[in-house]
Design a protein around this motif. Structure first.
Motif, PDB file in Angstrom:
ATOM      1  N   PHE A 187       0.837  -1.203   0.000  1.00 24.87           N
ATOM      2  CA  PHE A 187       0.000   0.000   0.000  1.00 24.87           C
ATOM      3  C   PHE A 187       0.873   1.255   0.000  1.00 24.87           C
ATOM      4  CE2 PHE A 187      -2.100   3.392   2.372  1.00 24.87           C
ATOM      5  CZ  PHE A 187      -3.273   3.529   1.653  1.00 24.87           C
ATOM      6  N   ARG A 206       0.135   7.186  -3.470  1.00 23.58           N
ATOM      7  CA  ARG A 206      -0.816   6.857  -4.540  1.00 23.58           C
ATOM      8  C   ARG A 206      -2.255   7.022  -4.073  1.00 23.58           C
ATOM      9  NH1 ARG A 206       2.848   2.402  -5.337  1.00 23.58           N
ATOM     10  NH2 ARG A 206       1.356   1.051  -4.269  1.00 23.58           N
ATOM     11  N   TRP A 207      -2.514   6.570  -2.832  1.00 23.78           N
ATOM     12  CA  TRP A 207      -3.877   6.687  -2.282  1.00 23.78           C
ATOM     13  C   TRP A 207      -4.299   8.142  -2.173  1.00 23.78           C
ATOM     14  CZ3 TRP A 207      -5.458   8.949   2.361  1.00 23.78           C
ATOM     15  CH2 TRP A 207      -6.787   8.704   2.720  1.00 23.78           C
ATOM     16  N   TRP A 208      -3.378   8.999  -1.705  1.00 25.72           N
ATOM     17  CA  TRP A 208      -3.705  10.420  -1.545  1.00 25.72           C
ATOM     18  C   TRP A 208      -3.904  11.095  -2.904  1.00 25.72           C
ATOM     19  CZ3 TRP A 208      -5.846  13.335   1.747  1.00 25.72           C
ATOM     20  CH2 TRP A 208      -5.716  14.727   1.688  1.00 25.72           C
ATOM     21  N   LEU A 265       0.741   5.265   0.456  1.00 27.69           N
ATOM     22  CA  LEU A 265      -0.029   6.407   0.921  1.00 27.69           C
ATOM     23  C   LEU A 265      -0.038   7.525  -0.115  1.00 27.69           C
ATOM     24  CD1 LEU A 265      -1.609   7.707   3.215  1.00 27.69           C
ATOM     25  CD2 LEU A 265       0.559   8.586   4.129  1.00 27.69           C
TER      26      LEU A 265
END
Length: 381
Positions: free
Chosen positions: A10, A14-16, A12
């Motif tokens: 995971f 890319r997620w943001w 962070l």
């Protein structure tokens, strides 16, 4: 194992980035953002300020054949309750009945000739209160206040006229017209026809042009030598039959399942339904002319449907709303259709009584159709 690897990998950042992308996309989609903010504000505004289940200032006609101190005191006491608002007109019995049938007034209070003389003689005269009970909620509290008002006026102007506290020297004869038993379904089912037609027809027609735009078939329409009026009217015809089928189903259910009385003309009712269907379809086509995709069309439909349902008199008494809310409701075609369909089914109203609510529907149809034709896009921009 693969799921564990996905979790361990995971990122962070890319997620943001995805979160920021969604916020930017939402910011650019102004109609959606407007719905997110606008609908809660509209609901709070309507429920907080416009909705009132205890309506007051209901239009009332007084037919008085007795001019005395008691009559004047009684009328003043009725005014002070704020439930009744007397129309500035000298009413006779016939004109008051016509106004009650047409919906111009909601109450008629009749004080008979020599009422005061009969009262002083102990003859137990009667006061007649006639109420338009097509909407039981609207008249319930007002009706309950009449008897006590008469008693207080008598005790103030004629002390000692009552022989015993439990024996009233007068009779209040209450006639709940058009729905004497106060059955809620008599009021709800006819109104439900307007709600269903508004919800389904506006939505279906709002999606008509936007669906073709999204599927790429708009070019075919643009290539045709057809004028905007021809395109719009051609799209309306199939939905007219859908609206008539829906109306027929509701009428049959009202008759055989809910036993709603039908006192008027079926022909008059279906002509009225056609007018209302035309109004909804023109609204839907106009909204589709403004919307660029089906999602925007759906959002605009909801924004139109919410005030229509709240301010038309379907869920809450129309006369119980403040003046500004009634003014907004007067621009909603559903308001007039509610009165028309209830008048036809419950009162047996004819064209003369219905005309004050028919011409606003006609005017609405013409205005919205002109707007829809004007904004109909002849290009894909």
């Amino acid at each position: 194992m693969k799921q564990i690897e996905d979790i361990q990998g995971f990122s962070l950042a890319r997620w943001w980035a995805i979160v920021l992308k969604e916020f930017i996309q939402l910011k650019r989609d102004r109609p959606t953002f407007g719905m997110i903010v606008g609908i809660p504000i509209m609901q709070m505004f309507l429920f907080g300020y416009a909705i009132n289940t205890d309506p007051k200032h209901l239009p009332t006609a007084i037919v008085s054949g007795d001019q005395s101190n008691f009559t004047r005191s009684f009328i003043t006491a009725v005014k002070n309750t704020e439930y009744f608002k007397f129309e500035d007109k000298v009413w006779d019995e016939n004109s008051a009945k016509e106004a009650l049938t047409a919906g111009t007034v909601q109450f008629v209070i009749t004080i008979p000739v020599d009422f005061t003389r009969s009262l002083l003689r102990g003859e137990h005269p009667s006061l007649l209160v006639e109420a338009d009970a097509t909407d039981p909620v609207a008249v319930g509290n007002a009706v309950a206040a009449v008897g006590a008002l008469a008693g207080s006026a008598i005790q103030r102007d004629f002390p000692g006229v009552t022989a015993a506290p439990s024996a009233a020297p007068y009779n209040v004869v209450l006639h709940k017209l058009y729905n004497p038993e106060g059955i809620t379904s008599y009021n709800i089912i006819p109104g439900l026809m307007g709600i269903i037609l508004t919800m389904t027809l506006v939505m279906m027609t709002a999606l008509a042009i936007t669906r073709e735009r999204e599927r790429g078939t708009m070019e075919n329409l643009l290539a045709m030598p057809a004028k905007p009026f021809e395109v719009i009217s051609g799209k309306l015809v199939p939905y007219i039959f859908i609206g008539l089928i829906q109306s027929a189903i509701i009428i049959v259910a009202a008759e055989f399942l809910f036993h709603v009385p039908f006192l008027g003309s079926l022909t008059v009712l279906f002509v009225t339904i056609l007018l209302f269907i035309a109004g909804n379809l023109t609204v839907g086509i106009t909204l589709s002319s403004f919307a660029r995709n089906q999602m925007q069309a759906m959002q605009m439909t909801q924004f139109y449907f919410l005030p229509s349902m709240m301010l038309s008199g379907f869920l809450f008494p129309f006369k119980g709303m403040p003046v500004w809310a009634q003014t907004i409701g007067s621009f909603v075609p559903l308001t007039y259709f509610m009165r028309l369909v209830r008048g036809i089914m419950l009162k047996g109203s004819g064209w003369v009584e219905l005309w004050p609510n028919i011409w606003p529907l006609l005017l609405f149809n013409v205005v919205v159709l002109i707007i829809g034709i004007k904004f109909y896009r002849k290009t894909l921009d």
